[in-house]
Design a protein around this motif. Structure first.
Motif, short mmCIF file in Angstrom:
data_model
loop_
_atom_site.label_atom_id
_atom_site.label_comp_id
_atom_site.label_asym_id
_atom_site.label_seq_id
_atom_site.Cartn_x
_atom_site.Cartn_y
_atom_site.Cartn_z
N ARG A 130 -7.82 20.07 15.34
CA ARG A 130 -7.57 20.62 16.67
C ARG A 130 -6.10 20.36 17.03
O ARG A 130 -5.66 19.21 17.13
N VAL A 131 -5.33 21.45 17.17
CA VAL A 131 -3.91 21.33 17.47
C VAL A 131 -3.74 21.18 18.98
O VAL A 131 -4.24 22.02 19.75
N MET A 132 -3.04 20.13 19.40
CA MET A 132 -2.98 19.77 20.82
C MET A 132 -1.57 19.90 21.39
O MET A 132 -1.18 19.14 22.27
N PHE A 133 -0.79 20.86 20.90
CA PHE A 133 0.51 21.09 21.53
C PHE A 133 0.33 21.50 22.99
O PHE A 133 1.13 21.19 23.85
N ASP A 134 -0.74 22.26 23.25
CA ASP A 134 -1.14 22.63 24.61
C ASP A 134 -2.66 22.51 24.66
O ASP A 134 -3.36 23.16 23.87
N THR A 135 -3.17 21.70 25.55
CA THR A 135 -4.61 21.47 25.63
C THR A 135 -5.37 22.76 25.94
O THR A 135 -6.51 22.94 25.51
N HIS A 136 -4.74 23.66 26.68
CA HIS A 136 -5.46 24.81 27.23
C HIS A 136 -5.40 26.06 26.36
O HIS A 136 -6.08 27.04 26.65
N PRO A 138 -3.47 27.93 22.39
CA PRO A 138 -2.52 27.81 21.28
C PRO A 138 -1.08 27.83 21.75
O PRO A 138 -0.73 28.53 22.70
N ALA A 139 -0.24 27.04 21.08
CA ALA A 139 1.20 27.02 21.34
C ALA A 139 1.90 26.85 20.00
O ALA A 139 1.46 26.06 19.15
N GLU A 140 2.97 27.60 19.80
CA GLU A 140 3.66 27.57 18.51
C GLU A 140 4.29 26.20 18.24
O GLU A 140 4.62 25.44 19.15
N GLY A 141 4.47 25.93 16.97
CA GLY A 141 5.06 24.68 16.50
C GLY A 141 4.53 24.38 15.12
O GLY A 141 3.42 24.79 14.76
N SER A 142 5.29 23.68 14.33
CA SER A 142 4.87 23.38 12.97
C SER A 142 3.70 22.41 12.96
O SER A 142 3.68 21.40 13.68
N SER A 165 -8.13 24.62 14.65
CA SER A 165 -8.60 24.98 15.99
C SER A 165 -7.44 25.00 16.97
O SER A 165 -6.52 24.18 16.88
N ASN A 166 -7.51 25.96 17.92
CA ASN A 166 -6.48 26.10 18.95
C ASN A 166 -5.13 26.43 18.31
O ASN A 166 -4.11 25.81 18.61
N VAL A 167 -5.14 27.45 17.46
CA VAL A 167 -3.96 27.75 16.64
C VAL A 167 -3.55 29.21 16.74
O VAL A 167 -4.33 30.08 17.16
N THR A 168 -2.31 29.47 16.31
CA THR A 168 -1.76 30.82 16.24
C THR A 168 -1.84 31.35 14.81
O THR A 168 -2.00 30.57 13.86
N PRO A 169 -1.69 32.66 14.62
CA PRO A 169 -1.65 33.19 13.26
C PRO A 169 -0.57 32.56 12.40
O PRO A 169 -0.78 32.30 11.21
N ALA A 170 0.60 32.29 12.98
CA ALA A 170 1.67 31.66 12.20
C ALA A 170 1.28 30.28 11.73
O ALA A 170 1.61 29.87 10.60
#
Length: 290
Positions: A130-136, A138-142, A165-170
């Motif tokens: 679960r990627v938590m760059f933004d809780t609400h 997806p937000a870009e970032g490596s 989870s909570n991710v972008t295509p990139a």
């Protein structure tokens, strides 16, 4: 044929699962924090799900924390051979129930061991990062460092398959450069359609898409069109919303959650609904209007 069988199957890595599954999130206390208000009822829901044919249960050790995994172990261990338990890592809870990022290599390793211990397993079938760059959302970032940490746990034999989870295509593309990604879990439902193109791209690559909040989450779906169609089909609006997702793409796996056996059976009955092309067009208009 049961509603679950009618829903068909898709795969999580090398594990085929029915497209109607169950998420244990709602078995914890209010705000997914603390113990359930009725432990016996929570255990009954888990047992009823598996008895109904559910072979895909979604959970996390940060639900509670620890609560849902311990309930799953109490209700279902030793597990059926065909049961696939999917868990999530990458977050933790503070002492008030807040959601915080936890994706250093040490935190991810500790989370995998927590899940193994509380579920009573030697290896986890699927772990979603679960990627938590933004809780609400997806937000870009490596995400390379955190995916590499999970891939290392996979190489050690503690994790069979990796999801995001909570991710972008990139970010999915970046993750796939490190290890196989078997599923993506993002928010998606009849009204929340940001991932339309993403769903289709993943389907072409044979990757499962698992929408969380398929019924709208903490703000349930509200639509006059949805209500009218449900009345015509002698179904509930939520059953129609789930059936739409089953029709939307063959790689979509559903995990509606509930703490009620009656509501569980109502959700699973969505697999019986057949939606005509006309109804699907009407439902598509709900997302376009949202």
């Amino acid at each position: 044929m049961s509603p679950i069988q009618k829903s068909g199957t898709f795969h999580l890595g090398d594990r085929p699962v029915h497209r109607l599954g169950y998420v244990a999130m709602q078995l914890a206390g209010p705000g997914v924090f603390g113990p359930p208000k009725d432990r016996d009822a929570a255990l009954a829901v888990l047992r009823a799900a598996v008895e109904s044919g559910v072979d895909h249960i979604d959970t996390s050790d940060f639900y509670g924390p620890h609560v849902t995994n311990q309930l799953i172990r109490e209700a279902l261990h030793p597990y059926r051979d065909d049961l696939v338990i999917v868990t999530k890592i990458g977050a933790r809870r503070d002492d008030k129930g807040g959601w915080l990022p936890a994706f250093s290599a040490d935190e991810l390793t500790g989370a995998v061991h927590d899940n193994l211990r509380n579920l009573g397993l030697d290896v986890l079938d699927v772990v979603n990062l679960r990627v938590m760059f933004d809780t609400h959302g997806p937000a870009e970032g490596s995400i390379a460092d955190m995916v590499e940490a999970v891939a290392e746990l996979q190489r050690k034999g503690l994790v069979r398959h990796v999801g995001l989870s909570n991710v972008t295509p990139a970010q999915v593309a970046e993750g796939r450069g490190i290890c196989d990604i078997v599923c993506v879990q993002n928010m998606y439902n009849l009204a929340k359609r940001d991932d339309d193109a993403f769903v289709d791209a993943l389907a072409k690559d044979g990757i499962a898409y698992v929408p969380f909040f398929p019924l709208g989450g903490f703000s349930p779906l509200q639509s006059d069109t949805l209500n009218e169609i449900a009345t015509r089909l002698d179904a509930t609006p939520m059953q129609v919303a789930l059936a739409w997702l089953l029709h939307r793409s063959p790689n979509i796996l559903l995990i509606p959650g509930t703490s009620s056996v009656a509501h569980l059976r109502e959700n699973l009955a969505a697999g019986d609904l057949v939606l005509s092309d006309e109804v699907l067009r009407e439902l598509d208009s709900v997302g376009k209007a949202a």
